[in-house]
Write an enzyme that holds these catalytic residues in place. Structure first.
Site, short mmCIF file in Angstrom:
data_model
loop_
_atom_site.label_atom_id
_atom_site.label_comp_id
_atom_site.label_asym_id
_atom_site.label_seq_id
_atom_site.Cartn_x
_atom_site.Cartn_y
_atom_site.Cartn_z
N GLU A 1 -13.36 -8.41 26.22
CA GLU A 1 -12.21 -9.56 25.97
C GLU A 1 -11.26 -9.13 25.06
O GLU A 1 -9.98 -9.41 25.06
CB GLU A 1 -13.03 -10.76 25.72
CG GLU A 1 -13.84 -11.39 26.86
CD GLU A 1 -15.17 -10.84 26.68
OE1 GLU A 1 -15.50 -10.04 25.85
OE2 GLU A 1 -15.98 -11.11 27.81
N HIS B 1 -6.91 1.12 -3.37
CA HIS B 1 -5.40 1.55 -3.30
C HIS B 1 -4.61 0.75 -2.63
O HIS B 1 -3.50 1.18 -2.29
CB HIS B 1 -5.72 2.78 -2.31
CG HIS B 1 -6.43 2.71 -1.22
ND1 HIS B 1 -7.88 3.03 -1.05
CD2 HIS B 1 -5.98 2.33 -0.02
CE1 HIS B 1 -8.08 2.57 0.34
NE2 HIS B 1 -7.06 2.33 0.87
N HIS C 1 0.93 -1.20 -0.07
CA HIS C 1 -0.16 0.08 -0.02
C HIS C 1 0.94 1.27 0.03
O HIS C 1 1.36 1.70 1.08
CB HIS C 1 -0.96 0.05 1.51
CG HIS C 1 -1.78 -0.91 1.52
ND1 HIS C 1 -3.13 -0.98 1.57
CD2 HIS C 1 -1.60 -2.52 1.67
CE1 HIS C 1 -3.77 -2.06 1.73
NE2 HIS C 1 -2.66 -2.88 1.74
N HIS D 1 -22.30 -21.24 27.07
CA HIS D 1 -21.16 -21.16 27.59
C HIS D 1 -20.06 -22.00 27.78
O HIS D 1 -18.90 -21.96 28.44
CB HIS D 1 -21.43 -20.45 29.11
CG HIS D 1 -21.93 -19.16 29.28
ND1 HIS D 1 -23.08 -18.44 28.51
CD2 HIS D 1 -21.63 -18.04 30.22
CE1 HIS D 1 -23.31 -17.38 28.72
NE2 HIS D 1 -22.44 -17.02 29.88
C1 LIG Z 1 -9.03 -7.22 10.72
C2 LIG Z 1 -8.44 -6.47 9.29
N1 LIG Z 1 -9.50 -6.85 8.38
C3 LIG Z 1 -9.15 -6.56 7.09
C4 LIG Z 1 -8.07 -5.99 6.68
C5 LIG Z 1 -7.50 -6.10 5.39
N2 LIG Z 1 -7.57 -4.22 4.85
C6 LIG Z 1 -6.19 -3.73 4.86
S1 LIG Z 1 -6.19 -2.02 4.78
C7 LIG Z 1 -7.86 -2.32 4.79
C8 LIG Z 1 -8.77 -0.90 4.83
C9 LIG Z 1 -8.16 0.17 4.54
O1 LIG Z 1 -8.84 1.41 4.93
P1 LIG Z 1 -8.28 2.24 5.96
O2 LIG Z 1 -8.30 1.56 7.31
O3 LIG Z 1 -9.17 3.49 5.89
O4 LIG Z 1 -6.91 2.42 5.66
P2 LIG Z 1 -6.60 3.44 4.29
O5 LIG Z 1 -6.54 2.58 3.22
O6 LIG Z 1 -7.14 4.60 4.34
O7 LIG Z 1 -5.10 3.60 4.67
C10 LIG Z 1 -8.41 -3.28 4.77
C11 LIG Z 1 -9.83 -3.82 4.80
C12 LIG Z 1 -7.04 -5.93 7.55
N3 LIG Z 1 -5.97 -5.68 7.33
N4 LIG Z 1 -7.33 -6.13 9.17
#
Ligand SMILES: Cc1ncc(C[n+]2csc(CCOP(=O)(O)OP(=O)(O)O)c2C)c(N)n1
Ligand SMILES: [Mg+2]
Length: 696
Positions: free
Chosen positions: A437, A284, A36, A498
């Site tokens: 938790e 992205h 990224h 539980h």
């Molecule tokens: C628990 C979890 N679910 C899904 C992902 C896959 N994932 C990586 S980045 C992202 C989302 C990106 O959006 P944001 O948090 O706004 O980050 P940005 O792209 O704006 O940097 C996801 C869903 C992950 N890393 N962790």
């Protein structure tokens, strides 16, 4: 490659440094063809501000206990962190805590981003790369860890600081993304931090209005700032991530806020500088592509064809900023600590030991010894007693429960335990994580990463509510301790909601996780001893709600066998069994009753207590074959959990008495009958496997 840096001379040192962070990230992602780049491009000024102006961090001493912690909760922006570690000149630390002359991350390491064996993996990994304070990537975990770090900072300060000796007063800075704040664990953690008024905690929220699928507005429309205000946080807004002055002001507001945590909402543009991506809703999480790389560099006034360029002056800039400030502070602290050690040698010794995950001398003194008792005691009860003895010997063994302290028996009850950890009493050793938790799991990890030895309790069934954090403890190789009580249908009337079934199998499947399910009070003592001595593995103590007989160790083998994971509790005459009964936890006494019955009918049986597969599997082959001789194929395993995995101990000829359905709500005794956990059934199974021609 000859690169003209002429174009760069007009850029300020700040801009030059920020664009170096951006372009290193762009180039690394492009070369790896994966990752990224957008988040580092947007967030470079934020990381730069924090590190260069505020972070009290000495790149020459990355393990300095006083250091401010920086957590990149948005772990997908890993290149941002790697760029910072490289540019700040953080040095590598080896496994013995020695600071080496080589850098934690070199330019070559950045060129090797995401490659096998590199120290620049896809997401930041704690044990792999010096300067990475915690493993992040699963969104929400880093923010959760940061609350534990802030808790540890507050606790360490309250316990160890003395007038004139401000040894622990560190801040925890976090960069988090939309995803971190959408995840439940992020909300739990924020709620807990607000409740505890952790003013050493600062989250910088990258409000870039976009997530992977598209605009953040597709799935997020609450007023995040208002939500945090409601949690009791101070909320500050920075309208433009590129405004260093505004960022500095916001960070100063954080430093001046002494009664609650701070959320800085930073509006940013993902892929800042990239003409095509920044305002689009396109996915992205991928490299920019060569053409867009060039255009982005152009927009930064960067030589378009330069790769991994670190212009003159940038490294010096970091050395003069974070390097000099951190170095001076660290030197002062080290002098202070010398004086502190003279005045408070015992406390200084504690600080040194905990940072190295060493136990104090005499850590295992005064542990209880439980006399044989047919009625016995629940293993949660005996575990609570052992914990209280250990905690008196190990001052930094601290923890609590997710609102089940009375059930989990996790409360420290001796004089000097300091009461409850809460705003106004950060020296308390009893923690109330509330019904959270997952945040507890994440916070425990953050606490462990700051040197204290944390434990946390809940019902075993609810391990699933915190599993992602448990998994990360194992991945990070940190010794977090879980106290899981109410470990089976033996809890009775609360019923199947539980009653854990698959949880044993699921935790045993986590690599590097130590699970122990002791059979009686004395096995509990030995289990706690094993767990306490771990330095690089999280451990789960799986404990009963119901009373279990305390075995007569003059009749049966010593409970010290727990250290080997499995041992022969009682054997057939001459050590030549025809059948082996294997049990864990509460089922061991069931196996013993079956053994008595089998013996009186002339059958030659052996009972093996197998409290920890993890420990048993790492014993020598000869020991394992001694306990479970390959020639004895008639075997019965009994466990109040899923049968998954038991085949490796009972083999083709054996039988497993286990739970293949959910439980039910009823008194435990009736449940045992209904699901076949009776002496008669175990005896019948033993006879059945003994009768198989192939087993003779
Ligand atoms: C628990 C979890 N679910 C899904 C992902 C896959 N994932 C990586 S980045 C992202 C989302 C990106 O959006 P944001 O948090 O706004 O980050 P940005 O792209 O704006 O940097 C996801 C869903 C992950 N890393 N962790
Ligand atoms: Mg986002």
């Amino acid at each position: 490659m000859v690169v003209s840096e002429q174009t760069l001379t007009h850029l300020s040192l700040d801009t030059l440094s920020i664009n170096t962070i951006r372009t290193l990230s762009i180039d690394a992602v492009q070369k790896a063809n994966s990752g990224h780049p957008g988040a580092p491009m947007g967030l470079a000024p934020v990381a730069y501000s924090v590190w260069q102006q505020f972070l009290r961090y000495d790149p020459q001493n990355p393990l300095w206990p006083y250091r401010d912690r920086f957590v990149l909760s948005a772990g997908h922006a890993s290149m941002l962190l790697y760029s910072m570690i490289y540019l700040a000149g953080v040095r590598k630390v080896d496994s013995t805590h020695k600071v080496l002359s080589e850098p934690a991350i070199s330019l070559d390491d950045i060129r090797n981003f995401r490659q096998l064996g590199s120290n620049t993996p896809g997401h930041p990994e704690y044990h792999l790369t010096t300067g990475v304070e915690t493993t992040t990537g699963p969104l929400g975990q880093g923010v959760g860890n940061s609350v534990g770090m802030a808790i540890a900072g507050a606790w360490l300060g309250a316990r160890y600081n003395r007038p004139g000796f401000d040894l622990f007063n560190f801040n925890v800075y976090v960069i988090c993304s939309d995803g971190d704040l959408m995840e439940g664990v992020g909300s739990e953690a924020a709620s807990l931090a607000g409740h505890l008024k952790l003013s050493n905690l600062c989250w910088l929220y990258d409000n870039n209005s976009v997530t992977l699928d598209g605009p953040a507005s597709w799935s997020l429309s609450e007023d995040v700032g208002a939500r945090f205000k409601a949690y009791g946080w101070n909320v500050v807004h920075v309208p433009d991530a590129n405004d260093l002055e505004a960022l500095g002001n916001a960070l100063r507001v954080f430093q001046q806020t002494k009664d609650r945590p701070t959320l800085i909402v930073v509006n940013s543009h993902i892929g800042y500088g990239s003409p095509h991506k920044q305002d689009t809703n396109a996915a992205h999480g991928e490299p920019l592509g060569e053409e867009e790389v060039r255009l982005s560099k152009k927009s930064y006034d960067w030589p378009e064809d330069a790769k991994f360029l670190v212009p003159d002056g940038v490294l010096d800039n970091f050395r003069d900023g974070i390097g000099r400030r951190g170095g001076e502070l660290q030197k002062k602290w080290a002098q202070l600590f010398v004086e502190y050690a003279k005045q408070f040698p015992d406390l200084a010794d504690q600080i040194n030991r905990m940072q190295r995950r060493e136990l104090p001398a005499g850590w295992d003194k005064n542990l209880p010894n439980f006399p044989a008792d047919a009625k016995g005691v629940a293993t949660r009860e005996s575990a609570g007693k052992v914990l209280n003895a250990l905690a008196q010997n190990i001052p930094w063994l601290i923890g609590g429960s997710a609102d089940l302290a009375t059930s989990n028996k996790t409360s420290l009850k001796f004089d000097g335990a300091g009461g409850d950890f809460k705003a106004g009493n950060y020296a308390g050793r009893n923690f109330h994580f509330g019904v959270r938790e997952h945040a507890m799991g994440a916070a425990l990890n953050g606490m462990a990463l700051c040197g204290v030895r944390p434990y946390g309790g809940t019902f075993f069934n609810f391990v699933d509510y915190m599993k992602p954090s448990v998994r990360l403890a194992a991945l990070m190789e940190i010794p977090t301790i879980y106290v899981y009580t109410h470990d089976s249908i033996g809890l009775g009337e609360d019923g199947p909601t539980h009653q854990p079934i698959e949880q044993l199998a699921s935790l045993r499947a986590v690599p590097g996780m130590m699970l122990i399910r002791p059979a009686d009070a004395n096995e509990v003592v030995e289990a706690w001893k094993v767990v306490t001595q771990l330095t690089h593995e999280p451990a789960a103590l799986v404990l009963s709600r119901q009373a279990l007989p305390t075995l007569d160790r003059t009749k049966y083998a010593s409970a010290t066998g727990v250290a080997k994971g499995g041992y022969i509790l009682v054997d057939a005459p001459g050590g030549k069994p025809e059948v082996i009964l294997i049990g864990t936890g509460s089922e061991v006494s069931l196996c013993l009753s079956a053994y008595e019955q089998l013996s009186s009918s002339g059958a030659k049986a052996r009972v093996v207590s197998l409290p920890s597969w993890d420990l048993f599997d790492r014993q020598s082959e000869s020991y394992r074959n001694q306990v479970l001789p390959p020639s004895v194929k008639a075997r019965v395993a009994v466990e109040l959990g899923s049968p998954l995995g038991w085949a490796k101990y009972v083999g083709d000829g054996g039988k497993v008495i286990a739970m293949t359905t959910f439980g039910a709500s009823a008194p435990a005794k009736e449940l045992m009958k209904k699901f076949g956990f009776t002496v008669d059934n175990v005896v019948a199974a033993a006879k059945e496997v003994m009768a198989k021609p192939a087993n003779k």
